[in-house]
Design an enzyme around this catalytic site. Structure first.
Site, PDB file in Angstrom:
ATOM      1  N   GLU A 248       0.873  -1.167   0.000  1.00  0.00           N
ATOM      2  CA  GLU A 248       0.000   0.000   0.000  1.00  0.00           C
ATOM      3  C   GLU A 248       0.907   1.212   0.000  1.00  0.00           C
ATOM      4  OE1 GLU A 248      -2.469   1.071   3.452  1.00  0.00           O
ATOM      5  OE2 GLU A 248      -2.015   2.852   2.297  1.00  0.00           O
TER       6      GLU A 248
ATOM      7  N   CYS B 198      -2.666   7.698   4.801  1.00  0.00           N
ATOM      8  CA  CYS B 198      -2.652   7.333   3.386  1.00  0.00           C
ATOM      9  C   CYS B 198      -3.900   7.837   2.684  1.00  0.00           C
ATOM     10  CB  CYS B 198      -2.509   5.824   3.237  1.00  0.00           C
ATOM     11  SG  CYS B 198      -3.197   4.926   4.598  1.00  0.00           S
TER      12      CYS B 198
END
Ligand code: NAP
Length: 525
Positions: A264, A301
């Protein structure tokens, strides 16, 4: 007590590599003790133990594995305030956030325990034999999913508990039946050791083989790459930078036997302000947007790093409200000096960019390792012409793009790289614009949200915290939520296997009481 030792199986092992210290970013000071990195021999031993533990661990009953996950959660809570205090000291994150993150960490371990017990992840399918079928008979075919093998997890810097040693990647790999070796993030080594000891204690209490879990310190380039390229490792979970994630993807793809890397990485999480929503509530959207942008010093994120809207007076109202809120935002301590420097140079790049104007900056730094929030603006043509404007600035910085019309906004959406999220601020009169945007967003992002903000990721069954490259290395999965278990599973088909040799999940009579697909029909039989 924190010792600075690595945890290799049941042993506490002193590393011999270069020392790493936790740093208190709010003071800029080193925290004792030193954590010495692992050697090739440590990697070798952890991988050998994991490989030796694999068959025993994946063969545990659903109940045994669920209880193990719950025991990890209990052991984490039993660490009490030592864990919370150390995580605060090593991350600069406030107590409320760390306590909340601990709740999330144990919550996801317990959620995966429920998932393991329920057994749907086995995806058991039985196509019974059709001996009289013409022109050819059909064999008895049965399918279930099994654990993929030992998994290496790279703890994330920005969630020292929930995305780190005992975080979502580890929980989902354990749930699948995979031993885990964690490469601790150098930003929070003491927190990592404590969480690692909790897992080590749970392994022992559950009577599992010691190789189910190891924790290794050291540099990603050396220890991390050695782990990823060890032939006994079957998959990798990673959260961090695009440079780090893609380096590990290359290492994994270059092995004699390539393995999947679930990385990720970067995302700028566009927010689309549709015209009617802007006309009716530009001011409140501006304030709430800044709340999301500055939360946790922007170190998420899912931080909203890009805003797209049609130019005009309503966008000016949004910009004025956001500027006022942002100007009042205090500078916040960032996770590490390195992340702070990367943020400052990313924000400076936008500040000095010829095609970008500064809308507002937050309060200036008043201590070490602090990031000053910033909001910038550009126009659609400049955004299209300058690829560097699409790069993530990890921290509380965002860029507003003035679009001449909705068609241009849509064209820009089409040009975006893969993202974790897209947000649409919407009123009923925006329905046609939203409908036109949705197919593009479905292709570009993992989660589409309306009238909210992307920060704050629910851990549940329907969550997707993933997205097309480069937000992740594999957009078919998620790293948050129960679907994350799929990353660490592999289907196996059993053809005409004698009943006495079939796994319980596929036996006649359904001894586990699973939901199974018999001849394609789902039922509990
Ligand atoms: P990072 O530098 O990618 O580090 C993450 C982990 O990967 C660390 O354990 C690191 O080891 C290892 N690593 C890094 N480069 C490697 C390489 N070439 N080969 C093997 N292993 C490698 O990420 P970070 O320290 O968390 O933060 C730095 C930047 O990452 C941030 O400024 C931000 O841009 C981004 N970030 C993004 C997200 C997101 O979710 N989008 C989350 C966190 C961070 P070491 O211990 O040697 O560093």
């Amino acid at each position: 007590m924190i010792t600075g030792n690595m945890l290799i199986g049941a042993q506490a092992v002193a590393g011999a590599g270069a020392p790493v210290y936790g740093i208190d970013p709010s003071l800029g000071t080193k925290i004792e003790p030193a954590f010495h990195g692992g050697s090739q021999a440590d990697v070798e031993r952890a991988c050998a133990l994991a490989a030796a533990a694999f068959d025993m661990f994946r063969d545990t009953t659903l109940e045994q594995r669920a209880v193990f996950l719950e025991t990890v959660a209990d052991e984490i809570m039993a660490l009490g305030d030592e864990l919370v205090a150390r995580a605060i000291a090593e991350s600069g994150l406030p107590r409320g956030r760390i306590e909340g993150e601990r709740g999330r960490t144990v919550g996801q371990l317990r959620l995966f325990a429920q998932v393991v017990r329920e057994g749907g992840w086995l995806d058991a399918r039985i196509d019974p034999a059709l001996p009289n079928r013409a022109p050819l008979p059909r064999a008895d075919l049965r399918q279930r999913h099994i654990a993929i093998g030992p998994v290496v997890v790279f703890g994330a810097s920005n969630f020292p508990l929930a995305f780190s040693v005992a975080g979502g990647d580890t929980a989902s790999a354990f749930a699948a039946g995979c031993p885990v070796i964690v490469k601790a993030h150098s930003a929070h080594p003491g927190t990592s050791e404590l969480a690692g000891r909790a897992i080590q204690a749970a392994v022992a209490k559950s009577g599992l083989p010691e190789g189910v879990f190891s924790l290794i310190f050291g540099s990603g380039r050396e220890v991390g790459t050695a782990l990823v390229t060890d032939p006994r490792i079957s998959a990798v979970g990673f959260t961090g930078s695009r440079a780090g994630g893609t380096a590990l993807m290359r290492a994994a793809a270059g092995r004699p036997v390539p393995i999947p890397v679930y990385a990720e990485m970067s995302s700028i999480n566009p927010v689309f302000l549709l015209p009617s929503a802007l006309a009716s509530r530009a001011e409140s959207i501006g304030k709430a947007f800044v709340g999301s942008l500055t939360m946790g010093a922007g170190q998420f994120c899912t931080n909203p790093g890009l805003v797209l809207a049609v130019d005009g007076p309503d966008l000016e109202t949004f910009i004025a409200a956001a500027a006022a809120a942002l100007a009042a935002a205090p500078a916040q301590t960032m996770l590490t000096p390195g992340i702070c420097e990367a943020y400052q140079s990313g924000a400076a790049r936008l500040l000095e960019h010829g095609a970008v104007a500064t809308i507002a900056q937050g309060q200036p730094q008043s201590g070490p390792t602090q990031g000053q929030a910033a909001l910038f603006v550009t126009d659609a043509a400049s955004f299209l012409a300058n690829h560097d404007l699409t790069e993530e600035v990890f921290g509380a910085a965002s860029l507003v793009v003035r679009c001449p019309d909705l068609a241009t906004m849509q064209a820009l959406a089409e040009k975006l790289e893969g993202q974790l999220t897209a947000t649409i601020q919407f009123d009923d009169a925006d329905i046609d614009a939203a409908r036109a945007l949705l197919p593009t967003l479905e292709r570009r992002v993992g989660r589409i949200l309306f009238n909210g903000y992307p920060t704050g990721v629910e851990v549940c069954h329907a969550m997707v915290h993933g997205g097309p490259y480069p937000s992740t290395s594999d957009g078919r999965t998620t790293s948050v939520g129960t679907l994350a278990i799929r990353r660490f599973l592999r289907p196996v088909c059993y053809q005409d296997v004698p009943a006495a040799l079939l796994p319980a999940a596929l036996q006649d009579g359904n001894p586990l009481g699973l939901w199974r697909r018999i001849d394609g029909v789902l039922g509990q039989n």
